[in-house]
Design an enzyme around this catalytic site. Structure first.
Site, PDB file in Angstrom:
ATOM      1  N   ASP A 252       1.391 -11.530   6.633  1.00 19.75           N
ATOM      2  CA  ASP A 252       1.958 -10.731   5.539  1.00 19.75           C
ATOM      3  C   ASP A 252       3.292 -10.101   5.944  1.00 19.75           C
ATOM      4  OD1 ASP A 252      -0.140  -9.233   7.139  1.00 19.75           O
ATOM      5  OD2 ASP A 252       0.898  -7.537   6.235  1.00 19.75           O
ATOM      6  N   ASN A 253       3.665 -10.221   7.219  1.00 14.18           N
ATOM      7  CA  ASN A 253       4.951  -9.702   7.690  1.00 14.18           C
ATOM      8  C   ASN A 253       5.952 -10.820   7.965  1.00 14.18           C
ATOM      9  OD1 ASN A 253       3.843  -7.158   7.602  1.00 14.18           O
ATOM     10  ND2 ASN A 253       3.386  -7.065   9.782  1.00 14.18           N
TER      11      ASN A 253
ATOM     12  N   ARG B  10      14.535  -0.022   1.092  1.00 14.57           N
ATOM     13  CA  ARG B  10      14.694  -1.281   1.838  1.00 14.57           C
ATOM     14  C   ARG B  10      15.334  -2.343   0.946  1.00 14.57           C
ATOM     15  NH1 ARG B  10       9.823  -3.517   5.314  1.00 14.57           N
ATOM     16  NH2 ARG B  10       8.782  -3.928   3.332  1.00 14.57           N
TER      17      ARG B  10
ATOM     18  N   ASP C  37       9.482  -5.780   7.842  1.00 13.41           N
ATOM     19  CA  ASP C  37       8.335  -4.946   8.222  1.00 13.41           C
ATOM     20  C   ASP C  37       8.430  -4.464   9.661  1.00 13.41           C
ATOM     21  OD1 ASP C  37       7.056  -4.764   5.777  1.00 13.41           O
ATOM     22  OD2 ASP C  37       6.015  -6.650   6.026  1.00 13.41           O
TER      23      ASP C  37
ATOM     24  N   GLY D 222       0.794  -1.225   0.000  1.00 11.44           N
ATOM     25  CA  GLY D 222       0.000   0.000   0.000  1.00 11.44           C
ATOM     26  C   GLY D 222       0.818   1.262   0.000  1.00 11.44           C
ATOM     27  N   ARG D 223       2.099   1.148   0.347  1.00 12.51           N
ATOM     28  CA  ARG D 223       2.966   2.339   0.348  1.00 12.51           C
ATOM     29  C   ARG D 223       4.408   1.966   0.007  1.00 12.51           C
ATOM     30  NH1 ARG D 223       4.496   3.914   6.554  1.00 12.51           N
ATOM     31  NH2 ARG D 223       4.637   1.802   7.395  1.00 12.51           N
TER      32      ARG D 223
ATOM     33  N   LYS E  67       9.964   2.495   0.242  1.00 10.82           N
ATOM     34  CA  LYS E  67       8.862   2.459   1.195  1.00 10.82           C
ATOM     35  C   LYS E  67       8.445   3.892   1.525  1.00 10.82           C
ATOM     36  CE  LYS E  67       7.634   0.361   5.655  1.00 10.82           C
ATOM     37  NZ  LYS E  67       8.121  -0.530   6.732  1.00 10.82           N
TER      38      LYS E  67
END
Length: 485
Positions: free
Chosen positions: A251-252, A175, A261, A91-92, A112
């Protein structure tokens, strides 16, 4: 004219079906200014730059100027967030591509905070400066603690405001990770479009991370057990240094076994398994002591997603999956015991070791003793003249520990030398992290750089940094960390 920053890019992720990503360029920012550049990491990656063109470097690391070889994408994935399944995606964040290092290794390069994507779910796609500095600092801390982790190559001040609990300065972080393939990526492949692309993803993940599994009798099971082994080792390493990830959603959880994350992460001071700092973890789901159980739960989500690839016979697939998943507790326990033995300077196995370890941890919990400092004092053979440490219970435990070392026919000094390799003298203390971030937001980077210097040699005690071992009384009682989204 060549760019101010030179990469050696490949873009294999875009060879997967378009189902897994959306092509989208970063959104330009107003006045990018390069604040941090990780020169040691750049050298490892084979990324070169022209320091005379600092302004252009800011444009590149902000995403304003794209590198020609890139195919910028936002990755699609799903995930269980605090136990509830949902569709997600970057999303970002925007993946630029993969840097091929001089050694032939491959690392994702991702921006990011680089703007909205099709997966932003109403968010602004941006990140604020303090959150990106926290990720830079914490990922470097874990790297120097010798724990697998994504890392941060650069942080750019965007010159634009970001609106969170208050208006804050915006930033973009670059990242670096072995990949951004997550448990949630496999959940997405299984649960959407009828699972048509699950095998594509599995084949890609094996080719990229575990090519030695190509000859396995059951590649899906072999893949799962490889990921399980890596995750068990990673969580044991977190437990070794008192690290609390804070948001262990599926998801992390990276299938390459790296910490990824960094949001509301922090380090535990006083030993307490129930320690939680994340403002959104109101039930303590991701508390320090729950991390191995959540890793097991997350792995159950991965093996569930892999069922069609394990066998076309559903009963057979479930049977094989359950047999593999059941191995985790024993794998984790063995790794944890081995880690704790090393923390105590032990090299051999004794059936009573678990009891010895539990006695020390129980004393620490009852005394609210500092986790990092207690092991540091033990390895240095010197405890503070405080009531807590001048305890008959601790003295009795130390006598038993010394006997345990003697049973190995080794000296205390030999055990302490081993301990210094795994027990840090310094961690990023929560109050020091906050001091550094608050000062940085006001334009003073000196406290941040000082802390960065401390955590880059965590196993080396330096008397000039002794204040970084201290914790203000009651600081952690009301301390909260935030995701930054």
């Amino acid at each position: 004219m060549s760019l101010a920053v030179q990469f050696n890019f490949d873009t294999t992720y875009t060879k997967l079906p378009a189902f897994f990503y959306s092509e989208i360029a970063p959104t330009a920012v107003a006045t990018p200014q390069l604040v941090l550049l990780n020169q040691g990491l750049a050298q490892t990656l084979g990324v070169t730059f022209d320091e005379q063109r600092i302004s252009e470097m800011g444009e590149i690391f902000a995403g304003n100027q794209l590198i020609p070889e890139t195919i910028p994408i936002a990755q699609a994935y799903a995930g269980h967030q605090f136990g509830s399944f949902t569709m997600l995606g970057d999303g970002r964040a925007i993946l630029l591509g993969e840097q091929i290092t001089p050694n032939g290794e491959r690392y994702d390069i991702q921006l990011k905070g680089s703007g909205r994507t099709p997966y932003s779910r109403g968010g602004d796609g941006r990140a604020h400066f303090a959150a990106m500095l926290r990720e830079y600092l914490m990922s470097e801390a874990l790297h120097y603690l010798k724990i697998p982790t994504s890392r941060s190559l650069a942080v750019v001040w965007t010159g634009e405001p970001v609106y969170r609990e208050r208006t804050r300065p915006g930033a973009v972080l670059t990242r670096v990770a072995k990949s951004h393939l997550r448990v949630g990526t496999f959940e997405y492949a299984r649960n959407f479009q009828g699972g048509a692309h699950l095998q594509d993803l599995l084949d890609y993940a094996i080719a990229r991370h575990f090519p030695h599994l190509n000859d396995a009798d059951n590649k899906a099971i072999a893949f799962f057990e490889q990921v399980m082994e890596l995750q068990a080792g990673l969580i044991v390493d977190w437990m070794r240094v008192g690290f609390i990830h804070g948001v262990m959603n599926t998801d992390n959880m990276c299938i390459a076994g790296e910490t990824i994350d960094y949001g509301p992460c922090a380090f535990m001071n006083a030993y307490e398994p129930k320690t939680v700092f994340s403002s959104i973890d109101t039930q303590g789901r991701y508390a320090y002591g729950n991390q191995p159980y959540i890793a097991h739960w997350n792995l159950s989500c991965l093996i569930s997603a892999l069922l069609p690839a394990i066998s076309s016979n559903k009963e057979e697939a479930v049977k094989l999956a359950e047999a593999s998943l059941k191995k985790f507790p024993a794998i984790y326990e063995a790794k944890w015991l081995d880690m704790m033995r090393r923390k105590l300077g032990l090299t051999q196995v004794d059936a009573k070791d678990k009891q010895l370890i539990d006695r020390l941890l129980g004393w620490m919990q009852g005394q609210k003793a500092d986790f990092t400092n207690t092991f540091f004092y033990l390895q240095e053979g010197k405890f503070p003249e405080t009531a807590g440490y001048q305890s008959p219970i601790l003295e009795e435990w130390i006598a038993d520990w010394e006997q345990r070392i003697a049973a190995e026919q080794r000296s205390i000094a030999d055990a302490q030398a081993l301990m210094r390799k795994v027990n840090p003298a310094f961690i990023p203390r929560n109050h020091k992290v906050e001091e550094g971030l608050k000062a940085a937001e006001k334009g003073d980077m000196e406290p941040f750089h000082q802390l960065l210097e401390v955590i880059q040699q965590p196993y080396v005690f330096r008397p000039s940094f002794e204040s970084y071992q201290e914790v203000p009384e009651s600081f952690d009682e009301n301390y909260q960390t935030f995701c930054g989204t």
